[in-house]
Motif scaffolding. Sequence first.
Motif, PDB file in Angstrom:
ATOM      1  N   PRO A 182       0.693  -1.194   0.028  1.00  0.00           N
ATOM      2  CA  PRO A 182       0.021   0.085  -0.097  1.00  0.00           C
ATOM      3  C   PRO A 182       0.755   1.359  -0.067  1.00  0.00           C
ATOM      4  CG  PRO A 182      -1.054  -1.814   1.440  1.00  0.00           C
ATOM      5  CD  PRO A 182       0.294  -2.077   0.993  1.00  0.00           C
ATOM      6  N   GLU A 183       0.727   2.099  -0.896  1.00  0.00           N
ATOM      7  CA  GLU A 183       1.248   3.411  -1.074  1.00  0.00           C
ATOM      8  C   GLU A 183       2.681   3.173  -1.834  1.00  0.00           C
ATOM      9  OE1 GLU A 183       0.043   6.318  -0.572  1.00  0.00           O
ATOM     10  OE2 GLU A 183      -1.714   5.697   0.625  1.00  0.00           O
ATOM     11  N   GLY A 184       2.824   2.059  -2.127  1.00  0.00           N
ATOM     12  CA  GLY A 184       3.980   1.534  -2.918  1.00  0.00           C
ATOM     13  C   GLY A 184       4.127   2.296  -4.506  1.00  0.00           C
ATOM     14  N   ARG A 185       5.145   2.231  -4.997  1.00  0.00           N
ATOM     15  CA  ARG A 185       4.996   2.888  -6.295  1.00  0.00           C
ATOM     16  C   ARG A 185       5.304   2.016  -7.591  1.00  0.00           C
ATOM     17  NH1 ARG A 185       9.012   8.035  -6.904  1.00  0.00           N
ATOM     18  NH2 ARG A 185       7.650   8.470  -4.846  1.00  0.00           N
ATOM     19  N   LEU A 186       4.546   2.131  -8.664  1.00  0.00           N
ATOM     20  CA  LEU A 186       4.502   1.392  -9.869  1.00  0.00           C
ATOM     21  C   LEU A 186       5.107   2.448 -11.095  1.00  0.00           C
ATOM     22  CD1 LEU A 186       3.977  -1.215 -11.530  1.00  0.00           C
ATOM     23  CD2 LEU A 186       1.750  -0.107 -11.731  1.00  0.00           C
ATOM     24  N   VAL A 187       6.148   1.762 -11.582  1.00  0.00           N
ATOM     25  CA  VAL A 187       6.487   2.673 -12.859  1.00  0.00           C
ATOM     26  C   VAL A 187       6.357   1.817 -14.139  1.00  0.00           C
ATOM     27  CG1 VAL A 187       8.510   3.753 -14.172  1.00  0.00           C
ATOM     28  CG2 VAL A 187       8.350   4.172 -11.651  1.00  0.00           C
ATOM     29  N   VAL A 188       5.561   2.296 -15.113  1.00  0.00           N
ATOM     30  CA  VAL A 188       5.388   1.610 -16.228  1.00  0.00           C
ATOM     31  C   VAL A 188       5.819   2.366 -17.421  1.00  0.00           C
ATOM     32  CG1 VAL A 188       3.601   0.653 -17.963  1.00  0.00           C
ATOM     33  CG2 VAL A 188       3.167   0.585 -15.284  1.00  0.00           C
ATOM     34  N   ASN A 189       6.763   1.643 -18.340  1.00  0.00           N
ATOM     35  CA  ASN A 189       7.294   2.106 -19.683  1.00  0.00           C
ATOM     36  C   ASN A 189       6.600   1.219 -20.626  1.00  0.00           C
ATOM     37  OD1 ASN A 189       9.492   3.837 -20.899  1.00  0.00           O
ATOM     38  ND2 ASN A 189       9.577   1.923 -21.909  1.00  0.00           N
ATOM     39  N   THR A 190       6.146   1.730 -21.703  1.00  0.00           N
ATOM     40  CA  THR A 190       5.432   1.116 -22.768  1.00  0.00           C
ATOM     41  C   THR A 190       5.404   1.718 -24.286  1.00  0.00           C
ATOM     42  OG1 THR A 190       3.319  -0.212 -23.232  1.00  0.00           O
ATOM     43  CG2 THR A 190       3.161   2.015 -22.157  1.00  0.00           C
ATOM     44  N   PRO A 191       5.179   1.249 -25.250  1.00  0.00           N
ATOM     45  CA  PRO A 191       4.789   2.143 -26.381  1.00  0.00           C
ATOM     46  C   PRO A 191       3.966   2.920 -26.402  1.00  0.00           C
ATOM     47  CG  PRO A 191       5.296  -0.208 -27.103  1.00  0.00           C
ATOM     48  CD  PRO A 191       5.226  -0.325 -25.422  1.00  0.00           C
ATOM     49  N   HIS A 192       3.988   4.110 -26.819  1.00  0.00           N
ATOM     50  CA  HIS A 192       2.859   4.955 -27.009  1.00  0.00           C
ATOM     51  C   HIS A 192       2.064   4.966 -28.264  1.00  0.00           C
ATOM     52  CE1 HIS A 192       1.455   9.608 -27.581  1.00  0.00           C
ATOM     53  NE2 HIS A 192       0.788   8.926 -27.199  1.00  0.00           N
ATOM     54  N   ARG A 193       0.718   4.561 -27.925  1.00  0.00           N
ATOM     55  CA  ARG A 193       0.043   4.315 -29.313  1.00  0.00           C
ATOM     56  C   ARG A 193      -0.581   5.579 -29.994  1.00  0.00           C
ATOM     57  NH1 ARG A 193      -4.994   0.349 -29.552  1.00  0.00           N
ATOM     58  NH2 ARG A 193      -5.684   0.539 -31.658  1.00  0.00           N
ATOM     59  N   LYS A 194       0.200   5.702 -31.241  1.00  0.00           N
ATOM     60  CA  LYS A 194      -0.384   6.749 -32.192  1.00  0.00           C
ATOM     61  C   LYS A 194       0.030   6.482 -33.609  1.00  0.00           C
ATOM     62  CE  LYS A 194       3.963   9.566 -32.069  1.00  0.00           C
ATOM     63  NZ  LYS A 194       4.271  11.127 -31.760  1.00  0.00           N
ATOM     64  N   ASP A 195      -0.748   6.874 -34.453  1.00  0.00           N
ATOM     65  CA  ASP A 195      -0.692   6.482 -36.043  1.00  0.00           C
ATOM     66  C   ASP A 195       0.156   7.543 -36.616  1.00  0.00           C
ATOM     67  OD1 ASP A 195      -0.957   5.037 -38.353  1.00  0.00           O
ATOM     68  OD2 ASP A 195      -2.916   5.944 -38.654  1.00  0.00           O
TER      69      ASP A 195
END
Length: 260
Positions: A123-136
């Motif tokens: 609880p209150e822990g941190r998540l960092v997500v790196n992923t492709p940005h979807r755009k055409d």
Amino acid sequence: MAEAEPWALALFRRSVMKQRKLAEIEAMLGPTEGLRCLDLGSDNGVVSLLLRRRGGRWASADLTPEAVASIRELVAHDVHQVRDAARLPFADAEFDRVVVVDMLEHVADEAAFVSELARIVRPEGRLVVNTPHRKDTVLRRVRQAIGQTDEKHGHLRPGYTPESLVALLAPRFTVRRHRTYSRFFSEALDTGINWGVERLGKKSSAKGMVFTGGDLRHHRKAFRAYSLVYPLAWGFSRLDALVPWATGYMLVASATRRTD
């Protein structure tokens, strides 16, 4: 005699994209000293290695045996294979920080994966997500035309917009910050490098193009040749500054585990 530099660091120092990715992740992650942390999906292991050097007690995990072996070669301990993203091999509330590096787009059930992330983050822990940005864009269509498809890179979806990522995480996490990075020139450079690696005979896996120590040893001459032109590649990527209004091709976000 000085100890030889790990092969992954030699590659990292010649990869504009990996250097920028790590910088963006670290900016979102915050201090890790004294914390229990996990990185998921860190490719050939160099991100795992460099994150561990920041301090904290780290575990690492990835989806394929090739990626796991490559990570283990660099960091040796606390490395795991994820056989089912809907059931991660970690205890409830085990981690203060979790970093998901280019893995979200590879899992079949994204909602179940997010639920698992919520289970293992305190609880209150941190998540960092790196992923492709979807755009055409025209460049994305060029990549598809030359065979650099989502399917070939093991992507089950082409990425996320900031809005769709926030919506996916919202039931369990509160997104605090997000930004895109890697604009046209960096993405064009990455397209060219991937094309060149494919010409060397490197095959994609379920985690995309994972360049390992064995690949480096096998293609040492090609790596030396690229090292000579790396300053030009670095300069080309800096042309991103000419399009400051454009969004990037990668998306990174920082979120905290909800307690309600």
